[in-house]
Design a protein around this motif. Structure first.
Motif, PDB file in Angstrom:
ATOM      1  N   LEU A 387       0.839  -1.203   0.000  1.00  0.00           N
ATOM      2  CA  LEU A 387       0.000   0.000   0.000  1.00  0.00           C
ATOM      3  C   LEU A 387       0.872   1.251   0.000  1.00  0.00           C
ATOM      4  CD1 LEU A 387      -2.623  -0.967   2.668  1.00  0.00           C
ATOM      5  CD2 LEU A 387      -2.866  -1.027   0.213  1.00  0.00           C
ATOM      6  N   GLU A 388       0.494   2.216  -0.797  1.00  0.00           N
ATOM      7  CA  GLU A 388       1.210   3.485  -0.773  1.00  0.00           C
ATOM      8  C   GLU A 388       0.369   4.484  -0.010  1.00  0.00           C
ATOM      9  OE1 GLU A 388       2.887   5.096  -4.185  1.00  0.00           O
ATOM     10  OE2 GLU A 388       4.082   3.317  -4.636  1.00  0.00           O
ATOM     11  N   LEU A 389       0.862   4.858   1.149  1.00  0.00           N
ATOM     12  CA  LEU A 389       0.076   5.735   2.016  1.00  0.00           C
ATOM     13  C   LEU A 389       0.682   7.127   2.017  1.00  0.00           C
ATOM     14  CD1 LEU A 389      -0.254   3.258   4.983  1.00  0.00           C
ATOM     15  CD2 LEU A 389      -2.015   3.836   3.350  1.00  0.00           C
ATOM     16  N   GLN A 390      -0.166   8.114   2.050  1.00  0.00           N
ATOM     17  CA  GLN A 390       0.304   9.494   2.127  1.00  0.00           C
ATOM     18  C   GLN A 390       0.036  10.066   3.514  1.00  0.00           C
ATOM     19  OE1 GLN A 390       1.883  11.595  -0.295  1.00  0.00           O
ATOM     20  NE2 GLN A 390       2.371   9.531  -0.974  1.00  0.00           N
ATOM     21  N   GLY A 391      -0.078   9.196   4.482  1.00  0.00           N
ATOM     22  CA  GLY A 391      -0.324   9.655   5.839  1.00  0.00           C
ATOM     23  C   GLY A 391       0.286   8.655   6.791  1.00  0.00           C
ATOM     24  N   PRO A 392      -0.126   8.672   8.049  1.00  0.00           N
ATOM     25  CA  PRO A 392       0.385   7.686   8.998  1.00  0.00           C
ATOM     26  C   PRO A 392      -0.142   6.293   8.684  1.00  0.00           C
ATOM     27  CG  PRO A 392      -0.671   9.539  10.097  1.00  0.00           C
ATOM     28  CD  PRO A 392      -1.034   9.604   8.673  1.00  0.00           C
ATOM     29  N   THR A 393       0.025   5.369   9.607  1.00  0.00           N
ATOM     30  CA  THR A 393      -0.304   3.965   9.364  1.00  0.00           C
ATOM     31  C   THR A 393      -1.705   3.774   8.798  1.00  0.00           C
ATOM     32  OG1 THR A 393      -1.033   3.863  11.621  1.00  0.00           O
ATOM     33  CG2 THR A 393       1.167   3.042  11.158  1.00  0.00           C
ATOM     34  N   TYR A 394      -1.908   2.623   8.172  1.00  0.00           N
ATOM     35  CA  TYR A 394      -3.166   2.437   7.448  1.00  0.00           C
ATOM     36  C   TYR A 394      -4.345   2.174   8.366  1.00  0.00           C
ATOM     37  CZ  TYR A 394      -2.466  -2.489   8.238  1.00  0.00           C
ATOM     38  OH  TYR A 394      -2.300  -3.697   8.837  1.00  0.00           O
ATOM     39  N   LEU A 395      -4.080   1.703   9.568  1.00  0.00           N
ATOM     40  CA  LEU A 395      -5.199   1.486  10.486  1.00  0.00           C
ATOM     41  C   LEU A 395      -5.441   2.763  11.256  1.00  0.00           C
ATOM     42  CD1 LEU A 395      -4.936  -1.968  12.255  1.00  0.00           C
ATOM     43  CD2 LEU A 395      -6.727  -1.167  10.776  1.00  0.00           C
TER      44      LEU A 395
ATOM     45  N   ASP B 105      12.252  11.148  -4.191  1.00  0.00           N
ATOM     46  CA  ASP B 105      10.827  10.878  -4.336  1.00  0.00           C
ATOM     47  C   ASP B 105      10.090  11.530  -3.172  1.00  0.00           C
ATOM     48  OD1 ASP B 105       8.319   9.941  -4.697  1.00  0.00           O
ATOM     49  OD2 ASP B 105       8.795   7.821  -4.339  1.00  0.00           O
ATOM     50  N   ALA B 106       9.295  12.545  -3.493  1.00  0.00           N
ATOM     51  CA  ALA B 106       8.597  13.291  -2.446  1.00  0.00           C
ATOM     52  C   ALA B 106       7.556  12.444  -1.736  1.00  0.00           C
ATOM     53  CB  ALA B 106       7.929  14.527  -3.041  1.00  0.00           C
ATOM     54  N   SER B 107       7.141  11.340  -2.344  1.00  0.00           N
ATOM     55  CA  SER B 107       6.097  10.534  -1.700  1.00  0.00           C
ATOM     56  C   SER B 107       6.688   9.458  -0.792  1.00  0.00           C
ATOM     57  CB  SER B 107       5.200   9.892  -2.757  1.00  0.00           C
ATOM     58  OG  SER B 107       5.943   8.967  -3.496  1.00  0.00           O
ATOM     59  N   ALA B 108       8.049   9.388  -0.734  1.00  0.00           N
ATOM     60  CA  ALA B 108       8.671   8.337   0.088  1.00  0.00           C
ATOM     61  C   ALA B 108       8.771   8.767   1.548  1.00  0.00           C
ATOM     62  CB  ALA B 108      10.044   7.979  -0.466  1.00  0.00           C
ATOM     63  N   VAL B 109       7.691   9.316   2.070  1.00  0.00           N
ATOM     64  CA  VAL B 109       7.692   9.763   3.457  1.00  0.00           C
ATOM     65  C   VAL B 109       6.784   8.862   4.275  1.00  0.00           C
ATOM     66  CG1 VAL B 109       7.354  11.696   5.018  1.00  0.00           C
ATOM     67  CG2 VAL B 109       7.880  12.122   2.642  1.00  0.00           C
ATOM     68  N   ASN B 110       7.287   8.445   5.420  1.00  0.00           N
ATOM     69  CA  ASN B 110       6.449   7.732   6.373  1.00  0.00           C
ATOM     70  C   ASN B 110       6.143   8.727   7.486  1.00  0.00           C
ATOM     71  OD1 ASN B 110       5.287   5.899   8.110  1.00  0.00           O
ATOM     72  ND2 ASN B 110       7.265   5.185   8.885  1.00  0.00           N
ATOM     73  N   PHE B 111       4.920   9.282   7.463  1.00  0.00           N
ATOM     74  CA  PHE B 111       4.566  10.293   8.455  1.00  0.00           C
ATOM     75  C   PHE B 111       4.285   9.630   9.793  1.00  0.00           C
ATOM     76  CE2 PHE B 111       3.530  12.582   4.560  1.00  0.00           C
ATOM     77  CZ  PHE B 111       4.151  13.785   4.820  1.00  0.00           C
ATOM     78  N   VAL B 112       4.947  10.108  10.827  1.00  0.00           N
ATOM     79  CA  VAL B 112       4.700   9.597  12.167  1.00  0.00           C
ATOM     80  C   VAL B 112       4.061  10.730  12.958  1.00  0.00           C
ATOM     81  CG1 VAL B 112       5.728   8.604  14.223  1.00  0.00           C
ATOM     82  CG2 VAL B 112       6.705   8.108  11.994  1.00  0.00           C
ATOM     83  N   SER B 113       2.851  10.472  13.418  1.00  0.00           N
ATOM     84  CA  SER B 113       2.142  11.511  14.146  1.00  0.00           C
ATOM     85  C   SER B 113       2.571  11.471  15.607  1.00  0.00           C
ATOM     86  CB  SER B 113       0.649  11.260  14.004  1.00  0.00           C
ATOM     87  OG  SER B 113      -0.023  11.868  15.044  1.00  0.00           O
ATOM     88  N   LEU B 114       2.983  12.621  16.136  1.00  0.00           N
ATOM     89  CA  LEU B 114       3.526  12.656  17.488  1.00  0.00           C
ATOM     90  C   LEU B 114       2.785  13.690  18.324  1.00  0.00           C
ATOM     91  CD1 LEU B 114       7.264  12.733  16.462  1.00  0.00           C
ATOM     92  CD2 LEU B 114       6.097  10.797  17.482  1.00  0.00           C
ATOM     93  N   THR B 115       2.639  13.380  19.595  1.00  0.00           N
ATOM     94  CA  THR B 115       2.108  14.379  20.509  1.00  0.00           C
ATOM     95  C   THR B 115       3.288  15.223  21.006  1.00  0.00           C
ATOM     96  OG1 THR B 115       2.326  12.813  22.312  1.00  0.00           O
ATOM     97  CG2 THR B 115       0.195  12.942  21.258  1.00  0.00           C
ATOM     98  N   ALA B 116       2.959  16.374  21.592  1.00  0.00           N
ATOM     99  CA  ALA B 116       4.021  17.259  22.061  1.00  0.00           C
ATOM    100  C   ALA B 116       4.903  16.550  23.084  1.00  0.00           C
ATOM    101  CB  ALA B 116       3.410  18.511  22.669  1.00  0.00           C
TER     102      ALA B 116
END
Lengths: 605, 376
Positions: A387-395, B105-116
Motif C-alpha cells: 500500500l502506498e500511504l500518504q499519511g500515517p499507518t493504514y489502520l 521521491d517526495a512521496s517516500a515519506v512515512n509520516f509519524v504523528s507525534l504528541t508534544a
C-alpha cells in the motif's frame, strides 16, 4: 421448598392481569410525592431531550464535516482504490457471523406480542419527537404520519394475531427479525436522502437532498446479502457435519481472522518469491518433518518421564534463543526462534495425545498445519506492505479502535486467567510472581504503560530490532488489561467452594483436570459481570492510544477534523457521532452479557 | 483422547501466539536484502547508539528508502489529515521536500504523528529522522534536550485577538488589556508569556485557561472571553474561518509578545544529516528568490535566463550536491515535486488567511526574515 414456585405463579398472574392504565397509576402516580416526582422528572427529561434534539437539528450544526470525513473516521487513510479490501474484511466477518449463527443454532424466538410492543414504542417515540423537537410544522406532520403508521402496524399485529389469553400468539425467529431490521436500515440507505458528501482529488462535494453515494450503499447491501447467504448456507450444511467439529473450526477461524484480515487482506504483503523459495519453504519443510517426527516419538504412550524432560529441554532451548537474539550472541532468524517455541509448547502437550497410532498421526498432522500456516503468516507479516500511504499507518479511526480492542481482549483473556490461577496457586514462586506482576501493573496508569512501550522500549532493544507501533500498543495494553482481568477472575476463583476441590480430588482428577474442568468454568461463570465490565472498559479506553500518536476514533473526531482548513473548529458534531458509536458497541456488549448471565443461570441459583 | 474441535482451538491459540511474537519482533525476515543488513547488525555486539561513528543518518535513510518524518497531525494548516487521509500542510510539505532531496521521491515519506510530549523521545529513539512539528527553537531544547535545529521555516509569535466592538484595534497594546478576561489553552508557554507581559506592562489581567483552543474560540465567540491569545498563525486561521458575519476581530500587538521560530529539528552531532535537511530548506528559499518554481525547475539547467547559482543549485555544471551525499539534481526534484518556499507557503497558509507580505516570513529583500546563505 414450594415457596419459589408460588412466588413465580403470583408474579406471572399479576403481569397478565395488569392493564397499561393500572401500571401507570401504580408506578407513576401512586401517591402525592410519587406524582410530584413523576411530573418533575418528566419535565426535566422532556426539556433535556428537546435541548439535545435542538442541538442536533440546529442549522448551525455542520454535519457535512462528519459526513465528508466518514472514511477518515472509519478507516483513516486507507487508499481509495484499495478499499475493496476493507469491504472484503467486513464481508468475511459477516460470513463468519452468519455461519456461527447457523452452527450454534441460534434458536431464540421473538413473540409477535413483543414485536408489536416494540413497533408501537417506536411509533410513540416518533410521536414524542414530532411534538417536542424544534422542527418545522411540515416535518412535524411527516413524523406524526410515520408514528401513526407504526402505531397502527403495532396495533394490527397485537389484535390481528390475538390468541386465546388476550395476547397475540405466534413468534418469529430472532435471527430473521434481526436480519429484517438490518434490511430496513440498508433499504433506508437507498431511499432516505441523507445527502452526498465526499472529498475527491482535493475537491469537496456536498450535495444535500440526495441519497448517499453508490460506493457506500452498494457494499452495505452486499454485506447484508452475505450475512443472510452465509446463514442460509450454514443451515443447509449443518446437518451433514458433526456439530462439534464445525464449532471448533469456526472458533479457530474467529481466532485467526483478526490476524489474517489485518496482515494479509488489509496490509497486502509484497512477497519476495525468490527468498521464499530459497529460505522460507525449506525452513518450513524442515520444521514440519523434523518437528513432526519428534512429536510422533514424544507422544508414544509408554514414554514416561523422558518425554517430559525432553519437552522441558526444548522449552529451555527455545527461550535461550530469544535471550541470545536479544544480546546478539549468534544470528538466528526470528522465524526459527518462533518455530522452536512452538515445538516446545507442542512437546509439552504431547502426553495428552499418547494414545493409539491414529491419534498420534492426527497430532502430527495438526503440527504440520500449524507450521504451514504460521510460517506463511510470519512471512506475510514481515513482508513490506504494497500500500502506498500518504499519511500515517493504514489502520486508524474506528478500525484501529476495534482492532486494538479485539486483539487486546483476545490476548489478555488467557493471560489474565493464568495470572489469576498463579496468584491463587499453592506454589510460592508462581504466587509471588503473579502478585508482583498484577500489583505493579495495576499501580501504573495505562498512559504510562503505552508511552513506555511506544517510546522507551525501543531505546532498550538491541540494534536492528524494531517493534512496530501497533504491536507496541497492543502488547502494552494486553499486559495492562490482563492484570485487571486476573483480579476479576480471582474473585470468581474465590467463590468456588472448597468442596468442589475436594470432590474433584476424590474422583481422582489431576490438578490440571481439576482446574480446567471443575474450578475455572465455575469461576468464569461467576465472573461474567465484572469481565464484561472490563471488556467494555478496554473498548472505551482504546481512546488513550492517542497519547502515542495513533489516530483512534476519538482523536480524529476531536482533533483531526477540527484542524482541517475546511472545517476549522467543527468539533461537537464529530464528538456526538462517536459517542453514539461508543454507546452502541458498549450497550450491545452489556446486553449480550445479560443474555449470557441468563443462560448460565447467574443470579438465579 | 482430545477431540478434533479441541485440536483446532489449541492450534488457533498457538497461531495467535506466533503472530504476536512475529509482529513484536524484529524484521529480520522481511526480504533477502533487508535480512542481510539486519542480521549483520544483530550479530555484531553494538550497543545502542544514536549516531554511530562514520555512519550518518543520511546513509541510513538512503538505505531504507523512506524518510520517517515526525509531524503533529492536528495542527491547522501545518500538518493535518485531509478527509482522504493524506497528510497535508506546511510542515508535511517540508517533510516531502526532504524526502525528495534525499531519496528523489517526495512521496517516500512515512509520516509519524507525534504528541508534544513524545516528540523529542521519538527523535532520540530513532523512530523518526526529522521532526517537523511546529517546534519552537529554544536554548534549552538546543542544548539540554539534545536536539539540533535547522533553519527557521516559519517565524511565529504569540499575539492577542479581540473584538473591534469592544474598543480594540490593530494598534492596541498589552497595556489596554487591564480588566479584560483573557483566555488561552492550558499547559503551554502561552500562559506564561501573557502573564509575564502583563506584569511588564504593570496591569492586572483575569486569565482563564481551557483544555484546547477550539473551546477557547467557542468561549470567545459566545462572549465569555474578551481576549484570546496564542500563536499568531493560529489566531489568523481562526479569524479567517470562524469570525461571524458583521463582527470584526482584530489581532494585536503588531510586534508579537514572544518569539516562536519554527523549523526542522533532528538529533544532535550528525552534521551530514543536518546539512542535507538544512540545505533542502535553503534550496526552497533560494529557488523562491530566483523565480524557480515547480513549473520551470526542470528547465533551469542550460537556460541562460537563470544565473550561475540557480544553475548549480538545480544540478547544472559545478553543482555542490554530490559533495553532500545527495544526487546532483536533488534540489531540482525538491522544487519540481514540492515547490519553492513561496509555493509551499501560499498553498498551505494562504487559505487560512496568513500572507507573507509585510510579515516576518516575507523574503529578506521585502523586509522579512526569510533568508538563505548563497549556494556556491
Amino acid at each position: 421448598m414450594n415457596e419459589p414456585t408460588i412466588l413465580k405463579v403470583t408474579s406471572q398472574s399479576e403481569e397478565v392481569s395488569r392493564s397499561p392504565r393500572e401500571w401507570v397509576r401504580k408506578n407513576l402516580f401512586a401517591n402525592i410525592p410519587n406524582t410530584v416526582l413523576t411530573l418533575v422528572f418528566g419535565a426535566v427529561a422532556i426539556y433535556a431531550i428537546r435541548a439535545l434534539l435542538g442541538f442536533i437539528l440546529s442549522g448551525e450544526r455542520r454535519w457535512g464535516a462528519v459526513a465528508t470525513n466518514m472514511r477518515l473516521l472509519m478507516a483513516q487513510g486507507y487508499p481509495a482504490d484499495q478499499f475493496v479490501r476493507v469491504w472484503f474484511t467486513l464481508g468475511s466477518l459477516m460470513a463468519l457471523t452468519g455461519l456461527t449463527l447457523a452452527a450454534w443454532r441460534a434458536a431464540g424466538r421473538l413473540s409477535i406480542g413483543k414485536i408489536s410492543i416494540w413497533v408501537m414504542n417506536t411509533g410513540a417515540i416518533f410521536a414524542l419527537f414530532a411534538v417536542i423537537a424544534p422542527i418545522s410544522w411540515a416535518s412535524r406532520i411527516g413524523w406524526l404520519i410515520a408514528a401513526a403508521i407504526l402505531l397502527s402496524i403495532g396495533l394490527g399485529l397485537w389484535f390481528g394475531l390475538r390468541g386465546e389469553k388476550k395476547r397475540p400468539s405466534g413468534s418469529v425467529p430472532t435471527v430473521w427479525f434481526a436480519f429484517g431490521l438490518l434490511g430496513v436500515l440498508v433499504l433506508s440507505l437507498w431511499t432516505v436522502p441523507f445527502g452526498h458528501y465526499a472529498f475527491v482529488e482535493g475537491e469537496f462535494i456536498a450535495e444535500s437532498g440526495r441519497t448517499v453515494a453508490t460506493s457506500t450503499k452498494l457494499p452495505f447491501t452486499v454485506m447484508w446479502l452475505i450475512l443472510i447467504g452465509a446463514y442460509l448456507f450454514g443451515v443447509l450444511i449443518r446437518e451433514r457435519i458433526p456439530g462439534s467439529r464445525a464449532k471448533g473450526f469456526l472458533i479457530a477461524l474467529w481466532f485467526l481472522s483478526p490476524f489474517i484480515l489485518n496482515w494479509i487482506v488489509l496490509r497486502d504483503p509484497d512477497f519476495d518469491y525468490a527468498h521464499i523459495a530459497s529460505t522460507d519453504i525449506p525452513l518450513a519443510l524442515l520444521f514440519a518433518i523434523g518437528g513432526g517426527l519428534a512429536l510422533y516419538l514424544l507422544s508414544k504412550p509408554d514414554l514416561g518421564e523422558i518425554g517430559r524432560i525432553v519437552a522441558i529441554g526444548f522449552l529451555l532451548f527455545a527461550v535461550f534463543n530469544w535471550i541470545a537474539a536479544f544480546f546478539g550472541w549468534y544470528p538466528m532468524l526470528q522465524k526459527v526462534r518462533i518455530s522452536f517455541v512452538l515445538l516446545a509448547l507442542a512437546a509439552l502437550i504431547s502426553p495428552n495425545f499418547a494414545s493409539d497410532r491414529k491419534t498420534r498421526l492426527r497430532f502430527v498432522t495438526g503440527w504440520i498445519v500449524l507450521i504451514a500456516v504460521s510460517h506463511w503468516l510470519v512471512t506475510a507479516i514481515n513482508s513490506p506492505s504494497t500500500l502506498e500511504l500518504q499519511g500515517p499507518t493504514y489502520l486508524g479511526g474506528f478500525s484501529l479502535t476495534l482492532f486494538v480492542a479485539v486483539l487486546t481482549l483476545l490476548l489478555s483473556f488467557p493471560l489474565g486467567v493464568l495470572l489469576a490461577l498463579g496468584r491463587t496457586s499453592s506454589m510460592p514462586i508462581a504466587r509471588v510472581l503473579s502478585t508482583v506482576y498484577i500489583e505493579s501493573i495495576r499501580g501504573v496508569p495505562l498512559i504510562t504503560i503505552l508511552f513506555f512501550f511506544s517510546n522507551i522500549l525501543p531505546l532498550f532493544l538491541p540494534e536492528g530490532m524494531e517493534i512496530a507501533e501497533l504491536a507496541a500498543i497492543v502488547t502494552g495494553y494486553t499486559l495492562f488489561s490482563a492484570a485487571y482481568l486476573a483480579e476479576n477472575v480471582r474473585g470468581g476463583l474465590q467463590s468456588v467452594m472448597r468442596g468442589q476441590y475436594e470432590a474433584a480430588d476424590a474422583i481422582g482428577l489431576t490438578t490440571s483436570q481439576r482446574t480446567g474442568f471443575i474450578i475455572v468454568p465455575q469461576a468464569l461463570r461467576v465472573s461474567i459481570p465484572p469481565l464484561v465490565g472490563q471488556a467494555i472498559g478496554v473498548f472505551k479506553e482504546t481512546s488513550l492510544v492517542a497519547i502515542v500518536g495513533a489516530f483512534d476514533l476519538l482523536r480524529i473526531a476531536a482533533y483531526v477534523v477540527p484542524a482541517q482548513t475546511e472545517f476549522l473548529g467543527v468539533k461537537r458534531e464529530g464528538l456526538l457521532l462517536i459517542s453514539a458509536i461508543y454507546f452502541i458497541v458498549a450497550f450491545s456488549m452489556s446486553k449480550y452479557s445479560q443474555k449470557l448471565e441468563e443462560r448460565v443461570g447467574l443470579g438465579e441459583r | 483422547m482430545i477431540k478434533n474441535s479441541k485440536i483446532l482451538q489449541l492450534l488457533a491459540i498457538l497461531f495467535a501466539f506466533t503472530l504476536v511474537t512475529a509482529a513484536c519482533g524484529d524484521d529480520d525476515d522481511s526480504s533477502s536484502s533487508a535480512s542481510e543488513t539486519t542480521e549483520s547488525a544483530e550479530s555484531s555486539d553494538d550497543e545502542v547508539t544514536l549516531t554511530q561513528d562514520g555512519e550518518s543518518l543520511l546513509d541510513t535513510v538512503q538505505a531504507r528508502g523512506t524518510l520517517n518524518c515526525g509531524v503533529s497531525g492536528a495542527a491547522v494548516a501545518f500538518s493535518t489529515l485531509d478527509p482522504s487521509g493524506e497528510m497535508v500542510g506546511f510542515d508535511a510539505d517540508f517533510c516531502r521536500a526532504v524526502a525528495a532531496a534525499v531519496l528523489g521521491d517526495a512521496s517516500a515519506v512515512n509520516f509519524v504523528s507525534l504528541t508534544a510530549a513524545e516528540r523529542f523521545t521519538a527523535v532520540q529513539s530513532g523512530d523518526i529522522d526529522v521532526l517537523m512539528r511546529n517546534t519552537t527553537w529554544t536554548q534549552s531544547r538546543d542544548t539540554d534536550v539534545g536536539m539540533d535545529f535547522g533553519p527557521t521555516t516559519y517565524y511565529d509569535g504569540q499575539q492577542l485577538m479581540a473584538k473591534a466592538s469592544d474598543g480594540f484595534s490593530g494598534s492596541s497594546t498589552v497595556a489596554d488589556l487591564a480588566g479584560a478576561t483573557i483566555c488561552t489553552n492550558a499547559g503551554t508557554t502561552t500562559e506564561k508569556n501573557i502573564g509575564d507581559a502583563a506584569v511588564a506592562a504593570g496591569i492586572e489581567i483575569n486569565l482563564q485557561t481551557y483544555e484546547d483552543f477550539d473551546i477557547v474560540t467557542d468561549n470567545f465567540i459566545s462572549g465569555a472571553c474578551d481576549v484570546v491569545t496564542t500563536d499568531g498563525s493560529a489566531l489568523v486561521g481562526r479569524k479567517a474561518q470562524q469570525q461571524p458575519e458583521g463582527e470584526e476581530w482584530v489581532i494585536f500587538p503588531g510586534a508579537p509578545i514572544s518569539k516562536e521560530p519554527l523549523g526542522p529539528t533532528y538529533g544532535q552531532n550528525d552534521s551530514k544529516w543536518a546539512d542535507a535537511v538544512n540545505w533542502t530548506v535553503y534550496a526552497t528559499i533560494i529557488a523562491s528568490e530566483k523565480g524557480i518554481n515547480s513549473g520551470n525547475a526542470a528547465s533551469v539547467v542550460g537556460n541562460d535566463s537563470f544565473d550561475a547559482e540557480a544553475q548549480r543549485l538545480m544540478g547544472g555544471e559545478g553543482e555542490l550536491q554530490s559533495l553532500m551525499g545527495l544526487a546532483p539534481d536533488a534540489f531540482q526534484k525538491v522544487i519540481a515535486q514540492v515547490g519553492n518556499y513561496d509555493e509551499i507557503y501560499s498553498r498551505n497558509l494562504n487559505p487560512v488567511g496568513l500572507t507573507r507580505d509585510g510579515s516576518s516570513n516575507a523574503g529578506w529583500e521585502a523586509g522579512g526574515l526569510i533568508y538563505a546563505p548563497p549556494a556556491r
